[in-house]
Design a protein around this motif. Structure first.
Motif, mmCIF file in Angstrom:
data_model
loop_
_atom_site.group_PDB
_atom_site.id
_atom_site.type_symbol
_atom_site.label_atom_id
_atom_site.label_comp_id
_atom_site.label_asym_id
_atom_site.label_seq_id
_atom_site.Cartn_x
_atom_site.Cartn_y
_atom_site.Cartn_z
ATOM 1 N N CYS A 45 -71.943 30.541 -7.286
ATOM 2 C CA CYS A 45 -72.467 31.593 -8.171
ATOM 3 C C CYS A 45 -73.809 32.093 -7.655
ATOM 4 C CB CYS A 45 -72.608 31.062 -9.594
ATOM 5 S SG CYS A 45 -71.034 30.865 -10.469
ATOM 6 N N SER A 51 -71.737 35.484 -12.175
ATOM 7 C CA SER A 51 -71.538 34.461 -13.193
ATOM 8 C C SER A 51 -70.284 33.657 -12.849
ATOM 9 C CB SER A 51 -71.368 35.109 -14.565
ATOM 10 O OG SER A 51 -70.157 35.859 -14.608
ATOM 11 N N LYS A 52 -69.989 32.649 -13.658
ATOM 12 C CA LYS A 52 -68.827 31.813 -13.375
ATOM 13 C C LYS A 52 -67.504 32.536 -13.622
ATOM 14 C CE LYS A 52 -70.555 27.092 -13.911
ATOM 15 N NZ LYS A 52 -70.367 25.793 -14.615
#
Length: 253
Positions: A45, A51-52
């Motif tokens: 990330c 973001s994840k």
């Protein structure tokens, strides 16, 4: 429900996931992320500045392709390479290289010979400059160009499909190849055979080169698997994203 606001966000996420998947695919196929390597989501990330959510969407795609594995509590890893399947695939490629050489004797054009020669010279420059990754990519292109010069579309398609299966294995071994200079010398012999108007030795030279490559790739991967087994068995691999490690021995190469 206001879908006009949700849809663009969803599309952006999917677009980022596709781009991340493409970049990870290259990293895996060309050996930057070797078989069995743990994929740290936090590090990825940070590296991709995402973001994840898009990262995990990308990883799901790679799982579906067989390049990545996922196990609960153990996270994501680069998938192991099935060495038995790899050896069988190489055996098929040896035969296809020989067949291509025989057909090239009869069908190759002057334009194709010139294009292969130009690509070879670029590859030699990369070898001399120590640019291993660029050399590797040009190497793959040259082999496909020679097969394509056989003017058999079925052969070209089958060869490309099988080469895609061994590409990741060759990439993984490429970072530890001891015979790089030998491989370059073999390519010089291939070019010399192509320059010979009869191309008489080409089938044998192509097959020998394919067999030598397979022998080295399998040896490197076997050696890597043996060398890393004690660390996995002892539970010495670092954790991923704070998740606990499973019982040692799971998901090994």
């Amino acid at each position: 429900m206001n879908q006009s606001n949700a849809t663009p966000l969803l599309l952006r996420t999917r677009g980022m996931a596709a781009e991340i998947a493409a970049r990870l695919r290259v990293m895996i196929d060309e050996g930057e992320m070797p078989p069995g390597a743990r994929i740290d989501e936090k590090e990825m990330c940070a590296a991709f500045d995402v973001s994840k959510t898009p990262l995990r969407e990308a990883l799901k795609v790679l799982v579906s392709e067989g390049r990545v594995t996922h196990r609960q509590y153990n996270g994501y890893r680069v998938a192991a390479i099935d060495l038995d399947d790899l050896a069988s695939t190489f055996e098929m490629l040896h035969g296809l290289e020989t067949m291509a050489g025989e057909l090239v004797q009869q069908r190759v054009s002057g334009t194709q010979l010139a294009a292969i020669g130009a690509k070879h010279r670029r590859m030699a420059e990369c070898h001399n400059a120590g640019k291993r990754l660029e050399y590797f990519r040009l190497n793959q292109q040259i082999h496909q160009m020679i097969v394509d010069a056989a003017a058999n579309p079925v052969l070209s398609t089958i060869y490309a499909t099988l080469m895609s299966k061994v590409h990741r294995a060759r990439g993984a071994a490429n970072t530890d190849m001891l015979r790089w200079s030998e491989s370059m010398e073999e390519h010089e012999a291939i070019l010399a055979a192509l320059d010979d108007p009869t191309h008489a030795d080409l089938p044998q030279i192509l097959r020998a080169h394919s067999e030598n490559t397979a022998r080295e790739v399998l040896a490197v991967l076997n050696r890597t698997r043996t060398d890393t087994a004690p660390a996995r068995d002892a539970g010495m691999m670092p954790e991923v994203s704070g998740e606990p490690e499973e019982v040692a021995g799971s998901n090994q190469r």
